[in-house]
Design a protein around this motif. Structure first.
Motif, mmCIF file in Angstrom:
data_model
loop_
_atom_site.group_PDB
_atom_site.id
_atom_site.type_symbol
_atom_site.label_atom_id
_atom_site.label_comp_id
_atom_site.label_asym_id
_atom_site.label_seq_id
_atom_site.Cartn_x
_atom_site.Cartn_y
_atom_site.Cartn_z
ATOM 1 N N ALA A 54 43.792 49.819 -21.990
ATOM 2 C CA ALA A 54 44.140 48.437 -21.672
ATOM 3 C C ALA A 54 45.650 48.229 -21.711
ATOM 4 O O ALA A 54 46.185 47.339 -21.039
ATOM 5 N N GLU A 55 46.355 49.080 -22.466
ATOM 6 C CA GLU A 55 47.796 48.884 -22.629
ATOM 7 C C GLU A 55 48.639 49.894 -21.856
ATOM 8 O O GLU A 55 49.691 49.521 -21.303
ATOM 9 N N GLN A 114 42.711 50.638 -9.276
ATOM 10 C CA GLN A 114 42.146 49.404 -9.834
ATOM 11 C C GLN A 114 41.519 48.573 -8.717
ATOM 12 O O GLN A 114 42.201 48.136 -7.792
ATOM 13 N N SER A 119 49.936 46.820 -19.509
ATOM 14 C CA SER A 119 49.643 45.486 -20.014
ATOM 15 C C SER A 119 50.777 44.519 -19.700
ATOM 16 O O SER A 119 50.564 43.307 -19.593
ATOM 17 N N ARG A 130 52.391 45.623 -14.621
ATOM 18 C CA ARG A 130 51.181 45.768 -13.808
ATOM 19 C C ARG A 130 51.401 46.660 -12.597
ATOM 20 O O ARG A 130 50.500 47.385 -12.169
ATOM 21 N N LYS A 145 33.043 33.713 -15.290
ATOM 22 C CA LYS A 145 33.688 34.427 -16.389
ATOM 23 C C LYS A 145 34.475 35.604 -15.846
ATOM 24 O O LYS A 145 33.975 36.393 -15.047
ATOM 25 N N ARG A 146 35.729 35.719 -16.281
ATOM 26 C CA ARG A 146 36.558 36.867 -15.924
ATOM 27 C C ARG A 146 36.659 37.771 -17.151
ATOM 28 O O ARG A 146 37.220 37.372 -18.171
ATOM 29 N N GLU A 147 36.109 38.962 -17.040
ATOM 30 C CA GLU A 147 36.061 39.906 -18.156
ATOM 31 C C GLU A 147 37.250 40.859 -18.107
ATOM 32 O O GLU A 147 37.518 41.473 -17.074
ATOM 33 N N LYS A 148 37.961 40.990 -19.216
ATOM 34 C CA LYS A 148 39.149 41.832 -19.267
ATOM 35 C C LYS A 148 38.877 43.258 -19.755
ATOM 36 O O LYS A 148 39.766 44.107 -19.705
ATOM 37 N N THR A 149 37.665 43.527 -20.196
ATOM 38 C CA THR A 149 37.340 44.860 -20.699
ATOM 39 C C THR A 149 37.508 45.908 -19.599
ATOM 40 O O THR A 149 37.079 45.711 -18.465
ATOM 41 N N LEU A 150 38.135 47.020 -19.952
ATOM 42 C CA LEU A 150 38.377 48.100 -19.001
ATOM 43 C C LEU A 150 37.095 48.906 -18.798
ATOM 44 O O LEU A 150 36.509 49.428 -19.749
#
Length: 290
Positions: free
Chosen positions: A182-183, A107, A250, A253, A122-127
């Motif tokens: 994501a999970e 990561q 998720s 971490r 903007k902080r994007e959480k999309t993987l």
């Protein structure tokens, strides 16, 4: 090694008097526990690594300053990422990156800037994966995206749209394959491969037997030096990985709690997705990787 220039060692503890100086020898001796390892020793490695990050930040600043000086800063698509992260004692007492398949190595940041195209702050959480970078550059530049590209452009995210880029898949040589959503993160290691922590250079520095005659050829990357040292605990030389591992990233971490036995349905589904990937790209465990 972790040896930033002196002016970037602002995080180093001035009161630290231990054996860690950031050299390959000191970090390797830490890995082999050739001295009584303390929390301060591990923290000193992290402090030195932070200094290296600070040094890199300063080098990036030079590039950005040049863009500003030439009036190009607000006209340039800027994408900053990294080829890998770093294990700093998070898993199996390892310091390095070549022998790890965990998120501490996989990561990495992806920072994107272009006024009028990329929304600020903007902080994007999309993987997503590195595979998205090239098609994004093409689309922003108004160039056709080659059909051979596997990744998809990030422009939909810039526009506030929801887009599923699918799971992230990574490999460690021909022996380990991982899939991350994501999970969850699933690690398939059916060959029960235990990556080696030390490469040839690090072995020689601390006086361990050479790996040059090993069946892998003693290549100068971690995970290749297959030499058996009867007088050293294998756990100090190898990542003690299982044949399969599952982490609920998720909530976990740092990937500390393996939940594979508790989540058989999740394991089954992720193995199915990996099998589809293997079929599509003709990827098999045990194939030769140069």
């Amino acid at each position: 090694d972790y040896m930033p220039p002196q002016e970037f060692r602002k995080y180093v503890d001035p009161n630290y008097k231990g054996p860690i100086d950031g050299s390959k020898a000191s970090v390797t001796n830490l890995t082999l526990k050739r001295f009584d390892v303390t929390d301060a020793d591990v923290q000193e490695v992290m402090n030195l690594y932070d200094g290296e990050l600070l040094y890199v930040d300063n080098e990036v600043k030079k590039v950005l300053d040049t863009l500003k000086e030439n009036g190009l800063y607000d006209k340039t698509l800027i994408m900053i990422s990294a080829d890998h992260g770093e294990e700093l004692n998070t898993h199996h007492g390892y310091f390095g990156h070549g022998a790890s398949i965990y998120d501490s190595v996989l990561q990495v940041p992806l920072i994107v800037r272009l006024p009028g195209v990329v929304p600020a702050d903007k902080r994007e959480k999309t993987l997503v994966q590195h595979l998205t970078i090239a098609p994004t550059i093409c689309e922003v530049a108004g160039l056709p995206i080659p059909e051979a590209f596997v990744g998809k452009s990030l422009v939909p995210l810039f526009k506030g749209q929801t887009y599923d880029y699918g799971p992230s898949i990574a490999e460690l040589k021909d022996a380990i394959l991982t899939i991350r959503t994501a999970e969850y993160k699933y690690i398939a290691n059916p060959m029960n491969y235990k990556p080696k922590k030390l490469n040839e250079e690090r072995r020689q520095i601390v006086g361990l037997p050479s790996a040059k005659d090993s069946k892998k050829g003693g290549k100068d990357i971690e995970g290749e030096a297959e030499v058996h040292d009867e007088n050293i605990d294998p756990a100090l030389l190898e990542m003690q990985m299982k044949d399969e591992e599952l982490y609920r990233v998720s909530e976990d971490r740092l990937e500390k709690t393996d939940v594979a036995k508790d989540k058989p349905d999740v394991v089954k589904d992720l193995k199915r997705q990996l099998a589809a990937f293997q079929e599509k790209y003709k990827w098999t465990f045990g194939h030769e990787v140069d």
